[in-house]
Design an enzyme around this catalytic site. Structure first.
Site, PDB file in Angstrom:
ATOM      1  N   SER A  61      96.545  85.873  26.093  1.00 15.19           N
ATOM      2  CA  SER A  61      96.050  86.929  25.217  1.00 15.19           C
ATOM      3  C   SER A  61      94.812  87.576  25.850  1.00 15.19           C
ATOM      4  CB  SER A  61      95.780  86.356  23.819  1.00 15.19           C
ATOM      5  OG  SER A  61      95.639  87.384  22.869  1.00 15.19           O
TER       6      SER A  61
ATOM      7  N   ASP B 238     106.725  87.827  19.437  1.00 10.18           N
ATOM      8  CA  ASP B 238     105.334  88.275  19.512  1.00 10.18           C
ATOM      9  C   ASP B 238     105.265  89.762  19.184  1.00 10.18           C
ATOM     10  OD1 ASP B 238     102.697  88.866  20.136  1.00 10.18           O
ATOM     11  OD2 ASP B 238     102.685  87.655  21.956  1.00 10.18           O
TER      12      ASP B 238
ATOM     13  N   HIS C  73     103.051  84.801  19.069  1.00 12.48           N
ATOM     14  CA  HIS C  73     101.943  85.027  19.997  1.00 12.48           C
ATOM     15  C   HIS C  73     101.433  83.724  20.599  1.00 12.48           C
ATOM     16  CE1 HIS C  73      98.990  87.634  21.777  1.00 12.48           C
ATOM     17  NE2 HIS C  73      97.976  86.961  21.276  1.00 12.48           N
TER      18      HIS C  73
END
EC number: 3.1.2.-
Length: 261
Positions: free
Chosen positions: A104, A208, A236
């Site tokens: 991320s 995601d 995610h």
């Protein structure tokens, strides 16, 4: 796929080896692990332990966090990358082989730090980016139009934090610096000619909605070497349910590029 066995190289497992003897090629590669927004080095202990002793692992603790959850002080991704690079430089000799993994927001920071290592002449073997949109393809450019509450709600969904924390006014006020950090993440970009000279391998969960495969595919334009993207089942934070397969892939590719050097 490389066979799993005992360590192939001398030196420590979870940190930089002080052993300066021998050919640099025989040094175990070091993988620097960059946590997600709101994450800390401790959140990646299980991830790190999945690797064999053939790869050293160092999880990065962001400046200003002190092992606490929540984003570090963040004006911009490049500014924080400068701080992290300055903090990391003493841990690696110029010839030590290194690789980078970022999940991320950690993917953006890992990319920027890898660029700095590359510019300084270090041997960057590979860059592994997880659940992170490519520069210029980051979603939620409309964040400037969101209210503080709406932005914090988005942040809780991005990080998996308990949204009940933000119902407390005192906690909410204390979390306001997070807004600047989230805007900095959403505003991250870099010139299109900025590229790594190592391969880039991308990983994503098929459910995601924060970083989709279309958002991640343009990472192929950020390398002069090979690129691939692998889709895992999950959201995610797909990596929590796919650690053995993910780590095996990362380790195999790291060692393959190390052996080619």
């Amino acid at each position: 796929m490389l066979a799993r066995h005992g360590p192939r190289y001398g030196g420590s497992v979870n940190g930089h080896s002080d052993d300066s003897s021998g050919d640099a090629k025989q040094a175990a590669p070091t993988l620097y692990i960059f946590p997600h927004a709101g994450g800390t080095a401790k959140d990646y202990v299980a991830f790190s332990r999945e690797f064999s002793a053939d790869v050293k692992r160092i999880a990065v603790q962001y400046p200003g966090q002190h092992d606490r959850s929540g984003l570090p002080p963040l004006e911009s991704i490049p500014t924080l990358a400068d701080e992290i690079f300055a903090m990391m430089k003493p841990s690696a000799r110029i010839d030590d082989p290194v690789a980078f993994f970022g999940h991320s927001m950690g993917g953006m920071l890992a990319f920027e730090v890898a660029l700095r290592y590359q510019s300084a002449g270090h041997r960057v073997l590979a860059f592994f980016v997880s659940a992170c949109s490519a520069p210029g393809h980051i979603r939620y450019k409309q964040l400037q139009d969101l209210s503080d509450r709406e932005m914090l709600d988005l942040f809780t969904r991005m990080t998996g934090m308990n949204p009940d924390f933000f119902t407390d006014d005192e906690f909410f006020v204390g979390a306001l610096p997070t807004l600047r950090a989230v805007r900095a993440i959403a505003g991250y970009s870099c010139p299109p000619e900025t590229k790594l000279s190592c391969p880039i391998y991308a990983f994503i969960g098929d459910k995601d909605w924060i970083a989709t495969q279309d958002d991640m595919d343009p990472w192929r334009d950020r390398t002069t070497e090979e690129f691939s993207i692998r889709v895992f089942p999950g959201d995610h934070f797909y990596l929590n349910d796919n650690l053995p397969e993910l780590v095996s892939d990362i380790e195999d590719k790291t060692l393959q590029w190390h052996d080619r050097a």
